[in-house]
Design a protein around this motif. Structure first.
Motif, mmCIF file in Angstrom:
data_model
loop_
_atom_site.group_PDB
_atom_site.id
_atom_site.type_symbol
_atom_site.label_atom_id
_atom_site.label_comp_id
_atom_site.label_asym_id
_atom_site.label_seq_id
_atom_site.Cartn_x
_atom_site.Cartn_y
_atom_site.Cartn_z
ATOM 1 N N ASP A 37 0.824 -1.204 0.000
ATOM 2 C CA ASP A 37 0.000 0.000 0.000
ATOM 3 C C ASP A 37 0.864 1.262 0.000
ATOM 4 N N GLY A 38 2.207 1.069 -0.027
ATOM 5 C CA GLY A 38 3.134 2.202 -0.053
ATOM 6 C C GLY A 38 3.519 2.716 1.325
ATOM 7 N N GLU A 39 2.941 2.172 2.377
ATOM 8 C CA GLU A 39 3.234 2.599 3.743
ATOM 9 C C GLU A 39 4.344 1.742 4.347
ATOM 10 N N TYR A 40 4.969 2.280 5.395
ATOM 11 C CA TYR A 40 6.006 1.562 6.133
ATOM 12 C C TYR A 40 5.482 1.217 7.520
ATOM 13 N N TYR A 41 5.911 0.060 8.013
ATOM 14 C CA TYR A 41 5.444 -0.426 9.309
ATOM 15 C C TYR A 41 6.624 -1.005 10.087
ATOM 16 N N GLY A 42 6.614 -0.783 11.384
ATOM 17 C CA GLY A 42 7.572 -1.428 12.259
ATOM 18 C C GLY A 42 6.955 -2.682 12.846
ATOM 19 N N GLY A 43 7.797 -3.538 13.402
ATOM 20 C CA GLY A 43 7.304 -4.752 14.025
ATOM 21 C C GLY A 43 6.276 -4.469 15.105
ATOM 22 N N VAL A 44 6.472 -3.391 15.855
ATOM 23 C CA VAL A 44 5.529 -3.016 16.913
ATOM 24 C C VAL A 44 4.165 -2.681 16.313
ATOM 25 N N ASP A 45 4.172 -1.960 15.199
ATOM 26 C CA ASP A 45 2.917 -1.573 14.541
ATOM 27 C C ASP A 45 2.129 -2.805 14.105
ATOM 28 N N ILE A 46 2.840 -3.777 13.562
ATOM 29 C CA ILE A 46 2.183 -4.993 13.082
ATOM 30 C C ILE A 46 1.561 -5.755 14.241
ATOM 31 N N TRP A 47 2.319 -5.944 15.328
ATOM 32 C CA TRP A 47 1.784 -6.687 16.480
ATOM 33 C C TRP A 47 0.613 -5.963 17.127
ATOM 34 N N GLU A 48 0.649 -4.631 17.158
ATOM 35 C CA GLU A 48 -0.485 -3.884 17.713
ATOM 36 C C GLU A 48 -1.748 -4.137 16.900
ATOM 37 N N ARG A 49 -1.606 -4.200 15.574
ATOM 38 C CA ARG A 49 -2.766 -4.471 14.721
ATOM 39 C C ARG A 49 -3.265 -5.911 14.895
ATOM 40 N N PHE A 50 -2.337 -6.853 15.090
ATOM 41 C CA PHE A 50 -2.748 -8.240 15.358
ATOM 42 C C PHE A 50 -3.519 -8.320 16.675
ATOM 43 N N GLU A 51 -2.987 -7.676 17.708
ATOM 44 C CA GLU A 51 -3.613 -7.746 19.028
ATOM 45 C C GLU A 51 -4.972 -7.052 19.067
ATOM 46 N N SER A 52 -5.151 -6.025 18.227
ATOM 47 C CA SER A 52 -6.435 -5.316 18.191
ATOM 48 C C SER A 52 -7.415 -5.958 17.202
ATOM 49 N N ASN A 53 -6.963 -7.025 16.550
ATOM 50 C CA ASN A 53 -7.767 -7.754 15.556
ATOM 51 C C ASN A 53 -8.111 -6.929 14.314
ATOM 52 N N SER A 54 -7.361 -5.848 14.038
ATOM 53 C CA SER A 54 -7.605 -5.121 12.799
ATOM 54 C C SER A 54 -6.863 -5.776 11.629
ATOM 55 N N TRP A 55 -5.849 -6.589 11.943
ATOM 56 C CA TRP A 55 -5.163 -7.412 10.947
ATOM 57 C C TRP A 55 -5.131 -8.842 11.449
ATOM 58 N N THR A 56 -5.153 -9.770 10.492
ATOM 59 C CA THR A 56 -5.049 -11.192 10.806
ATOM 60 C C THR A 56 -3.911 -11.779 9.986
ATOM 61 N N PRO A 57 -2.979 -12.504 10.602
ATOM 62 C CA PRO A 57 -1.919 -13.143 9.808
ATOM 63 C C PRO A 57 -2.547 -14.068 8.762
ATOM 64 N N PHE A 58 -2.004 -14.050 7.547
ATOM 65 C CA PHE A 58 -2.558 -14.868 6.469
ATOM 66 C C PHE A 58 -1.527 -15.887 5.982
ATOM 67 N N GLU A 118 -8.920 -7.196 2.858
ATOM 68 C CA GLU A 118 -7.976 -7.123 1.751
ATOM 69 C C GLU A 118 -6.657 -7.712 2.209
ATOM 70 N N LEU A 119 -5.883 -8.260 1.256
ATOM 71 C CA LEU A 119 -4.563 -8.778 1.593
ATOM 72 C C LEU A 119 -3.527 -7.684 1.449
ATOM 73 N N LEU A 120 -2.683 -7.573 2.454
ATOM 74 C CA LEU A 120 -1.601 -6.607 2.461
ATOM 75 C C LEU A 120 -0.296 -7.377 2.523
ATOM 76 N N GLU A 121 0.585 -7.139 1.560
ATOM 77 C CA GLU A 121 1.895 -7.788 1.537
ATOM 78 C C GLU A 121 2.899 -6.885 2.247
ATOM 79 N N LEU A 122 3.617 -7.442 3.192
ATOM 80 C CA LEU A 122 4.625 -6.707 3.953
ATOM 81 C C LEU A 122 5.995 -7.298 3.651
ATOM 82 N N THR A 123 6.855 -6.485 3.041
ATOM 83 C CA THR A 123 8.185 -6.927 2.648
ATOM 84 C C THR A 123 9.222 -6.279 3.568
ATOM 85 N N PRO A 124 10.119 -7.075 4.157
ATOM 86 C CA PRO A 124 11.127 -6.497 5.036
ATOM 87 C C PRO A 124 12.067 -5.563 4.274
#
Length: 73
Positions: free
Chosen positions: A7-28, A45-51
């Protein structure tokens, strides 16, 4: 760890885990060789996260180091 989303955005590991814990994202799916992760967003929607390494992140992106890891402001 830092990630660039398709989506053109950047995310840190903390951001990803916060979204998992709040159920706004689900690991696929996860590619252990590349470290790429796919998550399902709350919009179903599927979001691809590339390190990425920190040097690949534009200077305009604020990165914060927390006790839990990196977060993008």
């Amino acid at each position: 760890m830092l990630y660039r989303g398709n989506d053109g955005e950047y995310y840190g590991g903390v951001d990803i885990w916060e979204r998992f814990e709040s159920n706004s994202w689900t690991p696929f799916a996860w590619d252990p060789e590349r470290g790429t992760e796919w998550v399902e967003t709350d919009d179903q929607e599927l979001l691809e996260l590339t390190p990425v390494v920190r040097e690949e992140v534009p200077r305009s992106v604020e990165i914060e180091r927390t006790d839990s890891g990196l977060s993008v402001a």
